[in-house]
Structure formats: C-alpha cells, structure tokens
Scaffold this active site. Sequence first.
Site, PDB file in Angstrom:
ATOM      1  N   CYS A   1      45.507  42.528  31.794  1.00 35.11           N
ATOM      2  CA  CYS A   1      44.643  41.533  30.801  1.00 35.11           C
ATOM      3  C   CYS A   1      44.085  40.282  31.651  1.00 35.11           C
ATOM      4  O   CYS A   1      44.860  40.152  32.771  1.00 35.11           O
ATOM      5  CB  CYS A   1      45.351  41.185  29.507  1.00 35.11           C
ATOM      6  SG  CYS A   1      45.628  42.492  28.505  1.00 35.11           S
TER       7      CYS A   1
ATOM      8  N   GLY B   1      40.367  43.665  32.580  1.00 32.41           N
ATOM      9  CA  GLY B   1      40.275  44.429  31.248  1.00 32.41           C
ATOM     10  C   GLY B   1      38.937  44.612  30.828  1.00 32.41           C
ATOM     11  O   GLY B   1      38.121  43.849  30.744  1.00 32.41           O
TER      12      GLY B   1
ATOM     13  N   ASN C   1      48.771  38.226  28.875  1.00 29.26           N
ATOM     14  CA  ASN C   1      48.824  39.210  29.921  1.00 29.26           C
ATOM     15  C   ASN C   1      50.428  39.413  30.433  1.00 29.26           C
ATOM     16  O   ASN C   1      51.127  38.639  30.731  1.00 29.26           O
ATOM     17  CB  ASN C   1      48.019  38.629  31.154  1.00 29.26           C
ATOM     18  CG  ASN C   1      48.067  39.507  32.462  1.00 29.26           C
ATOM     19  OD1 ASN C   1      47.965  40.527  32.142  1.00 29.26           O
ATOM     20  ND2 ASN C   1      48.040  38.843  33.406  1.00 29.26           N
ATOM     21  N   GLY C   2      50.534  40.770  30.383  1.00 36.30           N
ATOM     22  CA  GLY C   2      51.964  41.232  30.829  1.00 36.30           C
ATOM     23  C   GLY C   2      52.400  42.189  29.641  1.00 36.30           C
ATOM     24  O   GLY C   2      51.727  42.860  28.777  1.00 36.30           O
TER      25      GLY C   2
ATOM     26  N   TYR D   1      45.773  45.962  44.458  1.00 33.82           N
ATOM     27  CA  TYR D   1      44.494  46.463  43.711  1.00 33.82           C
ATOM     28  C   TYR D   1      44.058  45.697  42.650  1.00 33.82           C
ATOM     29  O   TYR D   1      42.698  45.650  42.480  1.00 33.82           O
ATOM     30  CB  TYR D   1      45.068  47.626  42.975  1.00 33.82           C
ATOM     31  CG  TYR D   1      44.119  48.294  41.930  1.00 33.82           C
ATOM     32  CD1 TYR D   1      43.249  49.253  42.368  1.00 33.82           C
ATOM     33  CD2 TYR D   1      44.401  48.078  40.639  1.00 33.82           C
ATOM     34  CE1 TYR D   1      42.250  49.711  41.223  1.00 33.82           C
ATOM     35  CE2 TYR D   1      43.561  48.547  39.796  1.00 33.82           C
ATOM     36  CZ  TYR D   1      42.549  49.290  39.926  1.00 33.82           C
ATOM     37  OH  TYR D   1      41.526  49.721  38.926  1.00 33.82           O
TER      38      TYR D   1
ATOM     39  N   THR E   1      38.007  48.042  46.304  1.00 32.58           N
ATOM     40  CA  THR E   1      39.065  47.204  46.444  1.00 32.58           C
ATOM     41  C   THR E   1      39.523  47.499  47.910  1.00 32.58           C
ATOM     42  O   THR E   1      40.057  46.457  48.522  1.00 32.58           O
ATOM     43  CB  THR E   1      40.410  47.638  45.657  1.00 32.58           C
ATOM     44  OG1 THR E   1      39.714  47.877  44.290  1.00 32.58           O
ATOM     45  CG2 THR E   1      41.364  46.699  45.646  1.00 32.58           C
TER      46      THR E   1
ATOM     47  N   ASP F   1      41.839  54.008  50.742  1.00 32.21           N
ATOM     48  CA  ASP F   1      41.951  53.585  49.432  1.00 32.21           C
ATOM     49  C   ASP F   1      42.971  52.560  49.225  1.00 32.21           C
ATOM     50  O   ASP F   1      43.957  52.664  50.016  1.00 32.21           O
ATOM     51  CB  ASP F   1      41.909  54.837  48.333  1.00 32.21           C
ATOM     52  CG  ASP F   1      41.487  54.275  47.211  1.00 32.21           C
ATOM     53  OD1 ASP F   1      40.972  53.111  46.796  1.00 32.21           O
ATOM     54  OD2 ASP F   1      41.453  55.488  46.121  1.00 32.21           O
ATOM     55  N   ASP F   2      43.104  51.882  48.216  1.00 31.54           N
ATOM     56  CA  ASP F   2      44.197  51.060  48.038  1.00 31.54           C
ATOM     57  C   ASP F   2      45.427  51.568  47.609  1.00 31.54           C
ATOM     58  O   ASP F   2      46.510  51.048  47.952  1.00 31.54           O
ATOM     59  CB  ASP F   2      43.612  49.982  46.998  1.00 31.54           C
ATOM     60  CG  ASP F   2      43.253  50.668  45.608  1.00 31.54           C
ATOM     61  OD1 ASP F   2      43.908  51.005  44.605  1.00 31.54           O
ATOM     62  OD2 ASP F   2      41.876  50.611  45.365  1.00 31.54           O
TER      63      ASP F   2
END
Length: 502
Positions: A2, A28, A101-102, A257, A303, A365-366
């Site tokens: 988030c 998000g 967020n979390g 990422y 990314t 790629d990441d």
Amino acid sequence: MCGIAAIVSHQYVNQELFDALTVLQHRGQDAAGIVTCENGRLHLRKENGLARDVFTNAQMLKLKGNMGIAHVRYPTAGCTSSAEAQPFYVNSPFGLTLAHNGNLTNTDELKKALFVEDQRHINTDSDSEVLLNVFAHELQSLGKLDLSVDDVFEAVRGVHRRCRGAYAVVIMITGVGILGFRDPHGIRPIVYGERKSDKGSEFMIASESVALDVLGFELIRDIEPGEAVFIEESGELHTQQCSDTVDHCPCIFEYVYFARPDSIIDDISVYKARLRMGEKLAEKIQREWPDHDIDVVIPIPDTSRTAALQMANKLGVKFREGFIKNRYIGRTFIMPGQKMREKSVRQKLNAIGLEFEGKNVLLVDDSVVRGTTSAQIIQMARDAGAKKVYFASAAPPVRYPNVYGIDMPAAHELIAHNLSEDEVGKAIGADRIIYQDLQDLIDAVRKGNPDIKHFDTSCFSKEYITGDIDDAYLDHIEGLRNDHAQGQRNAENFIIEMQNCE
C-alpha cells in the site's frame, strides 16, 4: 502493499493528496481513497480502482479541508471489497481516520481482545481496521476530553505494546491534527517533509520520498522505527520515540522491486542500490562463469532496467531494449488469478525481433516469484529468434511468503519453494539461470547506509524478524492466500459501506 500520504497545509489538500496517490500508485492498484477535515467535519471518498478512476471532479470538490490523509491499496489481508478500501473511520473517540501500509501478524489475537476486553466491533477482515481500533481504544482509555500532544504519543505507545508485525501508519484526529508512526522494526518505509509558505510551514508524510519531491516538500527524514510524528492542525510539528525497544530491520524487497527508483528509503537511494545489485550479479558471472557466451543483456521492463544496465557495463556486453511495454496494463505480479496473470504478460510486453535473432541473450529481472511471467518471456525471446536464453534475477530465490505487507503468493505457488536454482531454470525454460546471492543483495543495499545492521529477508531466508512466525502461521497464511481461497472469499464477501461521498 500500500501507499499512504498525509498533508497539513494552509490551503485545501484535496488536489495534492490526489497527486500524491498518482505518484504512489505503484504501491497499490486495487483501491484508492482520500479523507479530508474541514471545520471538524470529515469528507471521505474511497473506491476500488486506480486513483484516476476513483475520483471525479464533483467528488474532488467535496473533499474540502486543509488537512487530510490518503491511501492506495492492494490487499494483503482481508478481501477486495471496496468497503475495505482505506482510509478507515471510527467515530469514537474524537473521530479517527487511518491509512496503513504493512500487515499485522497477531490480528486474530487483537480482534478477539478488542471484542472481549475493549467491547469494539470489527466489521471487516482487514487488519487495518483492527489497528485503528487498537489506537482508538488506547486513546479513549486515557479519559481525556482535551487531547495533549503527550496523550497522542501515549496512545502510540499502547499500539506498540499490543501490535506485532509491520505498520507504517497515518491517522487523522478530527480537528486536532495528523499523526504518523512506524513499527519498532521499521519494516515498511515512511518519511516526512516540510514546505515553507507565506502563511507558515506545511508538512507532509508519505510512504516514499518521491511523493514529497513531486509536491515541493523538502524531505526532513524517515520516521524512525517506533517513533511518532504529530502535526497539529495549526502546523506545529512534534516528534517522540514511543517504543522502549527498537530493532531497525527494513524490508529488503522494497529496494529489489517495490519502491520507485527515485525514492530514498532509510537514507539509501533505491536507484543506487539497484545499480549495485547489477554489479554484484555481474561479479558472480565473472566468478562462476568466466567463459560465458552472452551476446547481449536485455532487461525485463521496468524495475530491472537499472540493474541490467550496470550488469552489462560490468561484463562489457551490449545492453539493449528487447521488450516494449504497454503501460496501460497492470503489473502482473499484483494482478489476481493465474489466468489473468498469464493473459496480462502477452498483452503487456512485445519483443523487438532484431535484438534477439541469432543471439545468446541474458534476460534480467528483479526477481522470480511464481515463474509465470519469466517462462512466458523466455518463450517470447525464443520465438523472436534467440539462439540461447539465459536468465538472471537481481534477487535470490523467493521461497517463502512475505507476511509483512507484500502480497507474496502461497508458498506452494512460489516456483522456487521446493526447487533448486537449476530446477527453477529448467522449469521456466532457461538455458541457464543466475540468481543473486543473499549476502550480495544485503551488501548491495546496506552500502548506502552501513548503520543498518540487518534487513527483513524472510521471503528468501525464512527468518521472520518479529519472532512470532512459525509453520502453523505460514500454513494459515497459505490457506488464505492461494488463488482459489482468494477467489472464493472475494465472491462471498459483501460488506456494507459505512460512509462515502458520492
């Protein structure tokens, strides 16, 4: 996963909160919401969808007030109902709204205690609603009608005593001010900054520094683990450490990422960290595969581009763009459902054949999570004429779920969960796979801030820093997160909207 933002200003904050959400949209894409406060009255708008789709002009005009908080969401707990979009609201005490967020790791225990001991009803499956009610109870239990700054910080101490897991939070206390705080491990990022105006200082709190940059706020610093920042409605700033013990351990996956490369988290440039990841990967190839036959390094947008560029420079190999991304398709990692993810990859990327024909290509790629995207992209490279397709991941094998707020799939859906690195390479169709070593990843990130002693690396190492995660908890998470369970829960879950601007 988030993004959160909060602003206390001398002018209406609706437009700037919306702008902040567009900058944080990568955190998000499932839902967005804004709540503002004007003369003691709250104005709220939240709904499923991208920020640009959630708010109309008419709704934005109703979001009046000089302070407010905002949120973009992809659910890691609960369901996808719009009623679980944030900010959440509880009327007692004082009228509180929260954006989080979390992910809490003792949600069930807290939910039971809130009902039995605190006599509070939780209407959703969201841990954020639980967190809001824990704070509300701690504030109410002080028995104050006129809140002081110390009262606010005392309530945060109560949250730290009761809650476990990851939480970077902004809370608006109606008519009083805005509070931001971070869990004692500092797992998720949160920063604050200041902007001078003719009428005095204005303050902003956000998940990433890039949101402050775009809106003209000067970054002051990260909120420290366990610390709280409180900004009164008048614009006066207060900070205080609210945890007796802290153990700074930020999530390393933010650097791999999740975060934007132009953000600085805990004094570490995300961009610089990704450059160093590329260097480390190149050094591993030089060390373990000195006679490689790589003709060209090609990033998988977007990314991994930073790491891939530095990797090519270090190896002395050409760097080329081999895939063009359709920017109007959502990120596959956070799109729900396997069929949707598979369909999205082909819609999202298209190969430039000239960069593949007759060449040995190293795709970068990441990370590799489910392997769905990687397998399809490798096949696209072969279809475009590549002679050999090698694959490099800037992160180590993802073998375990993240329980601190990143929507990792159930363990059995992670391609590396029970496979060796070579077996993963074969499963995704690569001629060879090169994973970043965990210590190299840690060194690449920590070089930006040697004061950080360790990171949350649980999705690679199964070492969960909060100390309360065992196999039974992971089994419980697996039962909630697999695609079938999520689909069933979302289909059956209907929750009444409690309040919303139309």
